[in-house]
Design a protein around this motif. Structure first.
Motif, PDB file in Angstrom:
ATOM      1  N   THR A 153       0.573  -1.191  -0.126  1.00  0.00           N
ATOM      2  CA  THR A 153       0.083  -0.018  -0.174  1.00  0.00           C
ATOM      3  C   THR A 153       1.035   1.575   0.087  1.00  0.00           C
ATOM      4  O   THR A 153       0.814   2.280  -0.424  1.00  0.00           O
ATOM      5  CB  THR A 153      -1.127  -0.107   1.336  1.00  0.00           C
ATOM      6  OG1 THR A 153      -1.828  -1.046   1.528  1.00  0.00           O
ATOM      7  CG2 THR A 153      -2.003   1.127   1.383  1.00  0.00           C
ATOM      8  N   TYR A 156       2.552   1.538  -3.188  1.00  0.00           N
ATOM      9  CA  TYR A 156       1.691   2.228  -4.655  1.00  0.00           C
ATOM     10  C   TYR A 156       1.074   3.214  -4.343  1.00  0.00           C
ATOM     11  O   TYR A 156       1.106   4.084  -4.678  1.00  0.00           O
ATOM     12  CB  TYR A 156       0.231   1.164  -4.214  1.00  0.00           C
ATOM     13  CG  TYR A 156      -1.190   1.915  -5.084  1.00  0.00           C
ATOM     14  CD1 TYR A 156      -1.116   1.306  -6.395  1.00  0.00           C
ATOM     15  CD2 TYR A 156      -1.570   2.396  -4.520  1.00  0.00           C
ATOM     16  CE1 TYR A 156      -1.827   1.574  -7.436  1.00  0.00           C
ATOM     17  CE2 TYR A 156      -2.825   3.619  -5.159  1.00  0.00           C
ATOM     18  CZ  TYR A 156      -3.187   2.728  -7.025  1.00  0.00           C
ATOM     19  OH  TYR A 156      -4.106   2.755  -7.342  1.00  0.00           O
ATOM     20  N   ALA A 157       0.757   4.033  -3.372  1.00  0.00           N
ATOM     21  CA  ALA A 157       0.265   5.214  -2.826  1.00  0.00           C
ATOM     22  C   ALA A 157       1.437   6.067  -3.142  1.00  0.00           C
ATOM     23  O   ALA A 157       1.966   7.467  -3.823  1.00  0.00           O
ATOM     24  CB  ALA A 157       0.131   5.978  -1.168  1.00  0.00           C
ATOM     25  N   SER A 159       3.429   5.064  -5.948  1.00  0.00           N
ATOM     26  CA  SER A 159       4.599   5.382  -7.460  1.00  0.00           C
ATOM     27  C   SER A 159       2.601   6.279  -7.987  1.00  0.00           C
ATOM     28  O   SER A 159       3.193   6.669  -9.058  1.00  0.00           O
ATOM     29  CB  SER A 159       3.347   3.806  -7.597  1.00  0.00           C
ATOM     30  OG  SER A 159       2.221   3.284  -7.726  1.00  0.00           O
ATOM     31  N   GLN A 160       1.852   6.034  -7.188  1.00  0.00           N
ATOM     32  CA  GLN A 160       0.405   6.934  -7.284  1.00  0.00           C
ATOM     33  C   GLN A 160       0.924   8.783  -7.610  1.00  0.00           C
ATOM     34  O   GLN A 160       0.514   9.424  -8.146  1.00  0.00           O
ATOM     35  CB  GLN A 160      -1.147   6.733  -6.679  1.00  0.00           C
ATOM     36  CG  GLN A 160      -1.317   6.003  -6.927  1.00  0.00           C
ATOM     37  CD  GLN A 160      -1.329   5.944  -9.229  1.00  0.00           C
ATOM     38  OE1 GLN A 160      -2.471   6.304  -8.787  1.00  0.00           O
ATOM     39  NE2 GLN A 160      -0.946   4.359  -9.043  1.00  0.00           N
ATOM     40  N   SER A 161       1.449   9.134  -6.512  1.00  0.00           N
ATOM     41  CA  SER A 161       1.692  10.208  -6.054  1.00  0.00           C
ATOM     42  C   SER A 161       3.388  10.663  -6.684  1.00  0.00           C
ATOM     43  O   SER A 161       3.141  12.060  -7.360  1.00  0.00           O
ATOM     44  CB  SER A 161       2.231  10.939  -4.624  1.00  0.00           C
ATOM     45  OG  SER A 161       3.556  10.246  -4.606  1.00  0.00           O
ATOM     46  N   LYS A 162       3.933   9.896  -7.161  1.00  0.00           N
ATOM     47  CA  LYS A 162       4.972  10.463  -8.225  1.00  0.00           C
ATOM     48  C   LYS A 162       4.140  10.586  -9.527  1.00  0.00           C
ATOM     49  O   LYS A 162       4.843  10.810 -10.474  1.00  0.00           O
ATOM     50  CB  LYS A 162       6.059   9.488  -8.247  1.00  0.00           C
ATOM     51  CG  LYS A 162       6.833   8.962  -7.537  1.00  0.00           C
ATOM     52  CD  LYS A 162       7.407   8.449  -7.028  1.00  0.00           C
ATOM     53  CE  LYS A 162       8.784   8.190  -6.173  1.00  0.00           C
ATOM     54  NZ  LYS A 162       9.801   6.914  -5.724  1.00  0.00           N
ATOM     55  N   PHE A 163       3.315   9.919 -10.138  1.00  0.00           N
ATOM     56  CA  PHE A 163       2.769   9.872 -11.218  1.00  0.00           C
ATOM     57  C   PHE A 163       1.628  11.453 -11.155  1.00  0.00           C
ATOM     58  O   PHE A 163       2.071  11.583 -12.166  1.00  0.00           O
ATOM     59  CB  PHE A 163       1.787   8.765 -11.842  1.00  0.00           C
ATOM     60  CG  PHE A 163       0.597   8.520 -12.750  1.00  0.00           C
ATOM     61  CD1 PHE A 163       1.534   8.754 -13.589  1.00  0.00           C
ATOM     62  CD2 PHE A 163      -0.302   8.848 -12.704  1.00  0.00           C
ATOM     63  CE1 PHE A 163       0.636   8.794 -15.301  1.00  0.00           C
ATOM     64  CE2 PHE A 163      -1.205   8.805 -13.174  1.00  0.00           C
ATOM     65  CZ  PHE A 163      -0.373   8.873 -14.424  1.00  0.00           C
ATOM     66  N   GLU A 164       1.569  11.775 -10.216  1.00  0.00           N
ATOM     67  CA  GLU A 164       0.499  12.349  -9.778  1.00  0.00           C
ATOM     68  C   GLU A 164       1.172  13.359 -10.192  1.00  0.00           C
ATOM     69  O   GLU A 164       1.421  14.559 -10.860  1.00  0.00           O
ATOM     70  CB  GLU A 164      -0.553  12.631  -8.930  1.00  0.00           C
ATOM     71  CG  GLU A 164      -1.375  11.709  -9.145  1.00  0.00           C
ATOM     72  CD  GLU A 164      -2.320  12.032  -7.084  1.00  0.00           C
ATOM     73  OE1 GLU A 164      -1.495  12.576  -6.888  1.00  0.00           O
ATOM     74  OE2 GLU A 164      -3.102  10.644  -7.561  1.00  0.00           O
TER      75      GLU A 164
END
Length: 167
Positions: A153, A156-157, A159-164
Motif C-alpha cells: 500500500t 502504491y501510494a 507510485s501514485q504521488s510520483k505519477f500525479e
C-alpha cells in the motif's frame, strides 16, 4: 530480507510502546471496546514466538501459543519480548509443517519458514492498524504514517504521488 522487514515493523512497535502510558497499554480501549492495545501486542508477539520457538521441531502450531497475560499488561515485558524475537528471527528458510485447528480436529499443511515470516509480517501490520485506530484518542502518541500500513500500500501510494506530480 523478509526477516529484516519483520524486524523493522517490530521496531515501529517498540517506538510506539516507548511512548505509551502503562494504563493505555493494559486498559480496555474505548475505541476497540472488547480489547486492549496490550492484548493486540500480546497476540502479535505470541505468533512470532510460536514460529521462532517451534522452528527446530519443524512443526508450527499457532493455536498452541502461551497466551501469557503478562505480555498484555506489562509494557516493559512486551518490549523485552520484542527484542528477544528480533534477536532470534534471522533463521534459514526451511520447510515446515503448519498444524491448525479444523473444528474438533487438526489439519497439517506444508509451509516454509519464510512463508510464515510473511504471514507474521502481514499479521503484525494488521494488528498495528487496529492499534493505530485505538490511538486516535491518545493525543500524546506520534505514529509514523506507515504504522499499520502494508508495504504494498505504501509503495502504491508512493507510485501514485510520483505519477500525479509528473503530469
Amino acid at each position: 530480507m523478509i526477516a529484516r522487514l519483520n524486524a523493522e515493523v517490530l521496531d515501529q512497535l517498540v517506538d510506539f510502546l516507548a511512548q505509551l502510558k502503562p494504563n493505555d497499554f493494559s486498559d480496555f480501549s474505548p475505541v476497540l471496546k472488547t480489547s486492549s492495545i496490550g492484548q493486540h501486542v500480546r497476540h502479535i508477539l505470541e505468533l512470532y514466538d510460536c514460529l521462532v520457538s517451534q522452528y527446530e521441531s519443524g512443526l508450527v502450531c499457532y493455536d498452541h501459543r502461551k497466551r501469557d497475560k503478562r505480555l498484555e499488561t506489562d509494557v516493559n515485558l512486551a518490549l523485552v519480548k520484542i527484542k528477544e524475537i528480533q534477536s532470534n528471527i534471522r533463521l534459514p528458510d526451511k520447510e515446515l509443517l503448519l498444524k491448525m485447528a479444523a473444528g474438533s480436529d487438526f489439519e497439517t499443511i506444508r509451509t516454509s519458514y519464510n512463508r510464515e515470516l510473511c504471514y507474521n509480517l502481514e499479521h503484525c501490520i494488521h494488528h498495528q492498524a487496529l492499534i493505530n485506530i485505538a490511538c486516535n484518542q491518545l493525543d500524546y502518541i506520534s505514529l509514523p504514517a506507515s504504522f499499520g500500513v502494508a508495504r504494498s500500500t505504501i509503495d502504491y501510494a508512493n507510485s501514485q504521488s510520483k505519477f500525479e506530480t509528473s503530469n
